[in-house]
Design a protein around this motif. Structure first.
Motif, short mmCIF file in Angstrom:
data_model
loop_
_atom_site.label_atom_id
_atom_site.label_comp_id
_atom_site.label_asym_id
_atom_site.label_seq_id
_atom_site.Cartn_x
_atom_site.Cartn_y
_atom_site.Cartn_z
N HIS A 119 6.87 -7.07 -2.19
CA HIS A 119 5.76 -6.17 -1.87
C HIS A 119 6.32 -4.77 -1.68
CE1 HIS A 119 2.63 -4.62 1.17
NE2 HIS A 119 2.21 -4.40 -0.05
N ASP A 120 5.86 -3.86 -2.52
CA ASP A 120 6.29 -2.47 -2.43
C ASP A 120 5.43 -1.78 -1.37
OD1 ASP A 120 7.08 0.13 -2.76
OD2 ASP A 120 6.41 0.32 -4.82
N VAL A 121 6.00 -1.58 -0.18
CA VAL A 121 5.22 -1.01 0.92
C VAL A 121 4.79 0.43 0.65
CG1 VAL A 121 6.15 -2.54 2.68
CG2 VAL A 121 7.32 -0.40 2.17
N GLU A 122 5.44 1.09 -0.28
CA GLU A 122 5.08 2.47 -0.61
C GLU A 122 3.96 2.54 -1.65
OE1 GLU A 122 8.56 4.65 -1.67
OE2 GLU A 122 9.58 4.16 0.19
N SER A 123 3.47 1.40 -2.09
CA SER A 123 2.45 1.40 -3.15
C SER A 123 1.05 1.64 -2.62
CB SER A 123 2.48 0.08 -3.91
OG SER A 123 2.05 -0.97 -3.06
N HIS A 124 0.90 1.73 -1.31
CA HIS A 124 -0.41 1.96 -0.68
C HIS A 124 -1.41 0.86 -0.99
CE1 HIS A 124 1.17 5.83 0.43
NE2 HIS A 124 1.43 6.09 -0.83
N VAL A 125 -0.90 -0.33 -1.19
CA VAL A 125 -1.74 -1.50 -1.42
C VAL A 125 -1.81 -2.26 -0.10
CG1 VAL A 125 -1.91 -3.68 -2.68
CG2 VAL A 125 -1.11 -1.64 -3.84
N THR A 126 -3.01 -2.65 0.29
CA THR A 126 -3.15 -3.40 1.54
C THR A 126 -2.52 -4.78 1.40
OG1 THR A 126 -5.26 -4.42 0.95
CG2 THR A 126 -5.34 -2.22 1.99
#
Length: 95
Positions: free
Chosen positions: A37-44
């Motif tokens: 999970h790319d935490v910087e992708s702004h995906v919840t």
């Protein structure tokens, strides 16, 4: 980690054409989406779970077989790479 997976897949691909690189990129993205999970992708977190579920379905189903064939890869080998990537990811989080 995704770059490592793509390099492994390209090493085993039948050729180095743009089409092969595209197929490997699609497969590599699915593997990445399943485990990282790319935490910087702004995906919840909920959206990421949906992406992850879609990627798992892709890797387990006949769509992977089609994309692997385009890259000249054995789908079983791709699934093995995916499992090893998952295990490596879990081991990294433990250390």
């Amino acid at each position: 980690m995704a770059d490592i997976v793509r390099r492994v897949l390209m090493r085993h691909a039948s050729s180095n054409t743009p089409e092969t690189r595209l197929a490997v990129a699609v497969i590599g993205q699915a593997i990445n989406d399943t485990h990282h999970h790319d935490v910087e992708s702004h995906v919840t977190a909920r959206e990421w779970e949906d992406v992850r579920a879609d990627a798992q379905t892709f890797l387990a189903g006949s769509d992977l077989d089609t994309w692997a064939e385009l890259a000249g890869l054995d789908p079983g080998f791709v699934r093995e790479v995916s499992q090893r990537d998952r295990i490596n990811n879990l081991l990294q989080w433990r250390t």
